[in-house]
Scaffold this active site. Structure first.
Site, mmCIF file in Angstrom:
data_model
loop_
_atom_site.group_PDB
_atom_site.id
_atom_site.type_symbol
_atom_site.label_atom_id
_atom_site.label_comp_id
_atom_site.label_asym_id
_atom_site.label_seq_id
_atom_site.Cartn_x
_atom_site.Cartn_y
_atom_site.Cartn_z
ATOM 1 N N ASP A 39 31.488 -41.080 -5.201
ATOM 2 C CA ASP A 39 32.339 -39.951 -4.776
ATOM 3 C C ASP A 39 33.776 -40.073 -5.267
ATOM 4 O OD1 ASP A 39 33.216 -42.042 -3.272
ATOM 5 O OD2 ASP A 39 32.895 -41.110 -1.320
ATOM 6 N N GLY A 40 34.059 -41.084 -6.088
ATOM 7 C CA GLY A 40 35.399 -41.216 -6.674
ATOM 8 C C GLY A 40 36.308 -42.177 -5.925
ATOM 9 N N GLN A 99 61.743 -39.975 -6.437
ATOM 10 C CA GLN A 99 61.843 -39.300 -5.130
ATOM 11 C C GLN A 99 62.420 -40.310 -4.133
ATOM 12 O OE1 GLN A 99 58.321 -36.977 -4.122
ATOM 13 N NE2 GLN A 99 57.659 -37.168 -6.243
ATOM 14 N N HIS A 132 64.155 -47.078 -11.173
ATOM 15 C CA HIS A 132 64.959 -45.885 -11.474
ATOM 16 C C HIS A 132 66.327 -45.981 -10.785
ATOM 17 C CE1 HIS A 132 66.086 -41.897 -12.438
ATOM 18 N NE2 HIS A 132 66.162 -41.570 -11.164
ATOM 19 N N ASP A 171 72.831 -39.459 -19.464
ATOM 20 C CA ASP A 171 73.337 -38.889 -18.206
ATOM 21 C C ASP A 171 74.124 -39.967 -17.459
ATOM 22 O OD1 ASP A 171 71.452 -40.591 -16.963
ATOM 23 O OD2 ASP A 171 69.958 -39.016 -16.870
ATOM 24 N N LYS A 194 74.710 -34.389 -18.624
ATOM 25 C CA LYS A 194 73.462 -33.612 -18.524
ATOM 26 C C LYS A 194 73.348 -32.941 -17.161
ATOM 27 C CE LYS A 194 69.446 -35.679 -17.163
ATOM 28 N NZ LYS A 194 68.383 -36.698 -17.249
ATOM 29 N N ARG A 196 70.286 -31.138 -14.830
ATOM 30 C CA ARG A 196 68.853 -30.824 -14.781
ATOM 31 C C ARG A 196 68.672 -29.435 -14.200
ATOM 32 N NH1 ARG A 196 64.343 -33.038 -15.802
ATOM 33 N NH2 ARG A 196 65.134 -35.129 -16.221
ATOM 34 N N ASP A 220 68.030 -45.003 -22.024
ATOM 35 C CA ASP A 220 67.663 -44.429 -20.727
ATOM 36 C C ASP A 220 66.640 -45.332 -20.057
ATOM 37 O OD1 ASP A 220 67.700 -42.628 -18.666
ATOM 38 O OD2 ASP A 220 67.069 -40.908 -19.857
HETATM 39 C C1 R5P Z 1 67.046 -39.400 -14.936
HETATM 40 O O1 R5P Z 1 67.706 -39.555 -13.934
HETATM 41 C C2 R5P Z 1 66.362 -40.509 -15.659
HETATM 42 O O2 R5P Z 1 67.208 -41.583 -15.915
HETATM 43 C C3 R5P Z 1 65.764 -40.012 -16.936
HETATM 44 O O3 R5P Z 1 66.809 -39.539 -17.760
HETATM 45 C C4 R5P Z 1 64.830 -38.897 -16.685
HETATM 46 O O4 R5P Z 1 64.005 -39.179 -15.629
HETATM 47 C C5 R5P Z 1 64.020 -38.597 -17.921
HETATM 48 O O5 R5P Z 1 63.243 -37.489 -17.654
HETATM 49 P P1 R5P Z 1 62.818 -36.492 -18.773
HETATM 50 O O6 R5P Z 1 62.294 -37.277 -19.919
HETATM 51 O O7 R5P Z 1 61.763 -35.625 -18.112
HETATM 52 O O8 R5P Z 1 64.019 -35.675 -19.122
#
Ligand code: R5P
Length: 313
Positions: A39-40, A99, A132, A171, A194, A196, A220
């Site tokens: 069933d996964g 998150q 992150h 960013d 940057k 978003r 990054d």
């Molecule tokens: C943002 O806060 C992170 O450091 C990355 O820049 C970001 O998560 C990259 O996401 P994407 O490739 O979707 O722009």
């Protein structure tokens, strides 16, 4: 089994990395079946004795994040019930990390929920790479060893020997990483401002710092949709940058990231193997540097109660 034995196990997220870590440690990967019931549901059986052992479970919680997370939790539960002495979750990539706060009303803090689940499953410590946000360590009430992929990325660029260098962050959040790279490679620092606009797209307002005629490395923590880094590359090129290099620890490569990167005006894209590379295709500009030895050395030090932070001095 000796009370001190190391045992390394892996879910299905990144066998190749787990094998490389074992090879660094000079041991074989612990035998375990991590499959699925009809069933996964996740079906786990550890096929060796772990009583009293120091166990490490290698499992980045990358795509498919929910499956990989469940495998990690269930493997941990299995080892705990088999009387392992200590269980370390080795998560080269910690999923759900973005998150990490309520940035608007009525949203969860899923990063914290995931930390709770990992701890509750029976994990004694966590070993991870380039979270992150470093504060995520505080989501846990158990020790967290937080490694940086910086040394392996620095090695790569040092061997290339790039002159007229500027290191740019795409960013504000990544400026610390860019600064760390800049300190080791020399050159100047720049920053792309940057905004978003949605989970998939970003816009760049302006660039701080001089990039005209310079070779620029954009650094990054991750490439998810590729939007941030590709947009940064486009703007830096517009501002007169000469050769552009992109580097990121985690190649999440979601959606059409690979396609976006293909169109980006860059010479090389340097990533690590914290996550298995999806859809790399035939892009010869993508270079993968390995964090396997770094993780292997951290595991060796954790096992023998040696300092892990001194790996980075
Ligand atoms: C943002 O806060 C992170 O450091 C990355 O820049 C970001 O998560 C990259 O996401 P994407 O490739 O979707 O722009």
């Amino acid at each position: 089994m000796s009370q001190d034995e190391i045992r390394v196990f892996s879910g299905n997220a990144h066998h190749d990395l787990a094998e490389k870590i074992c090879s660094y440690l000079g041991i074989t990967l612990g035998e375990a079946h991590v499959g699925r019931f009809p069933d996964g549901e996740v079906n786990v059986k550890v096929n060796c004795d772990v009583r009293g052992a120091d166990c490490f479970v290698i499992q980045p919680t990358c795509h498919p994040a929910n499956d990989n997370l469940m495998e990690l939790l269930i493997l941990t539960d299995c080892l705990k019930r088999a009387s392992a002495k200590r269980i370390t979750a080795v998560m080269p990539y910690f999923g759900y990390a973005r998150q990490d706060r309520k940035d608007e009303g009525r949203v969860p803090i899923t990063g914290k929920l995931v930390a709770n689940l990992i701890e509750r499953a029976g994990t004694h410590r966590v070993l991870t790479v380039d979270l992150h946000a470093a504060q995520i360590q505080g989501f846990f009430d158990i020790p967290v060893d937080h490694l940086y992929a910086m040394p392996v990325i620095v090695n790569y660029f040092q061997e290339k020997g790039i002159d007229e260098l500027v290191v740019a962050s795409p960013d504000i959040g990544s400026s610390k990483m860019a600064w760390a790279l800049c300190k080791r490679l020399g050159g100047r620092l720049a920053m792309v401002e940057k905004r978003r606009v949605s989970p998939e797209s970003t816009i760049v307002q302006f660039v701080i710092g001089e990039v005209e005629g310079k070779n620029v490395i954009v650094a990054d923590d991750m490439i998810a949709t590729g939007g941030s880094i590709a947009e940064a590359a486009r703007v830096l090129k517009e501002k007169g940058a000469r050769d552009l290099y992109l580097c990121a620890t985690h190649p999440v490569f979601a959606g059409d990231a690979v396609e976006k990167l293909k169109k980006a005006p860059v010479k090389e894209i340097v990533i690590t193997d914290t996550i298995p590379i999806r859809g790399k295709g035939d892009d010869p500009r993508i270079r993968v540097v390995s964090v396997a030895n770094l993780l292997g050395e951290a595991i060796r030090r954790i096992h023998s109660n040696e300092s892990v932070s001194s790996l980075f001095v």
